[in-house]
Design a protein around this motif. Structure first.
Motif, PDB file in Angstrom:
ATOM      1  N   PRO A   6       0.829  -1.203   0.000  1.00 30.08           N
ATOM      2  CA  PRO A   6       0.000   0.000   0.000  1.00 30.08           C
ATOM      3  C   PRO A   6       0.861   1.248   0.000  1.00 30.08           C
ATOM      4  N   PHE A  54      -3.163  -3.063   4.442  1.00 30.00           N
ATOM      5  CA  PHE A  54      -3.966  -1.845   4.388  1.00 30.00           C
ATOM      6  C   PHE A  54      -4.501  -1.450   5.765  1.00 30.00           C
ATOM      7  N   GLN A 131      -5.270  -1.969  -4.087  1.00 29.98           N
ATOM      8  CA  GLN A 131      -4.532  -0.710  -4.203  1.00 29.98           C
ATOM      9  C   GLN A 131      -5.051   0.131  -5.358  1.00 29.98           C
TER      10      GLN A 131
END
Length: 218
Positions: A6, A54, A131
């Motif tokens: 991320p 994330f 993403q």
């Protein structure tokens, strides 16, 4: 599973995850699709690991058919996850996916900026795809609250919803995400992509072979 780290840009986004795993898998001989294996790992394990980077503020998995098997796998996986999954069981999975979506939305408790609504039978969806959705969310224009990936005009999954969109859905009795999107196309930002992972799922024995999956761990 594709992997990606991320970006720091969207680390500020508080992301919640709702994973639907309540289906019967009838065309697979009633085998739970979330427990299909690739290289010794279930699809559920692959997805749970993909979302860890994330830092999800909440991750809900809705079970239904095959609940005990899937919940057992979740309990095992949670022992090694920094962000464990919370189980919500749909007592009436025969009512279809909309009932699982609504139950999952009503079960959200954490404050979040975006919700990733995902399916448990997409073997090629990983961190790279998540993403891409988050990156697209940062490009949205005023009024756009939903990021919908499309491949050659075909709707894909997962789909990303703002907290405002989810709040709007929940304020309408019986409303679910797909119906809300159809009623409010102006709130949907289409993300055209050539990445077929967004439209690949597992419904048939042929799909199992195509994605190099196994019914049981090898």
């Amino acid at each position: 599973m594709p992997s990606s780290s991320p970006s720091t840009q969207d680390s500020k986004l508080r992301t919640a995850v709702l994973l639907l795993a309540a289906g019967e898998g009838s065309r697979l001989g009633t085998h739970p699709k979330a427990l299909l294996h690739r290289e010794g790992k279930t699809l559920l394990e692959c997805f749970s690991k993909a979302i860890q980077g994330f830092d999800p503020v909440e991750c809900i998995v809705v079970t239904g058919f095959h609940a005990q098997l899937i919940e057992s796998e979740i309990s095992k996986l949670n022992t090694a996850l920094a962000h464990p999954m919370k189980i919500i069981r749909n007592a009436s999975p025969e009512e279809g996916q909309p009932s699982s979506v609504r139950l999952g939305l009503e079960s959200l408790r954490a404050d979040f900026d975006v919700l990733l609504l995902a399916l448990s039978d997409q073997p090629e969806v990983g961190a790279k795809e998540i993403q891409a959705l988050l990156d697209e969310y940062l490009k949205r224009e005023d009024g756009q609250e939903i990021i919908l990936p499309t491949v050659e005009g075909r709707r894909g999954n997962p789909v990303l919803f703002s907290d405002k969109a989810i709040s709007d859905v929940l304020h309408i009795p019986g409303m679910v995400c797909r119906s809300y999107m159809d009623l409010h196309p102006d709130k949907v930002r289409i993300m055209p992509t050539s990445n077929k992972a967004f439209v690949m799922d597992v419904d048939t024995p042929e799909d199992i072979q195509r994605h190099n999956l196994n019914l049981f761990s090898s």
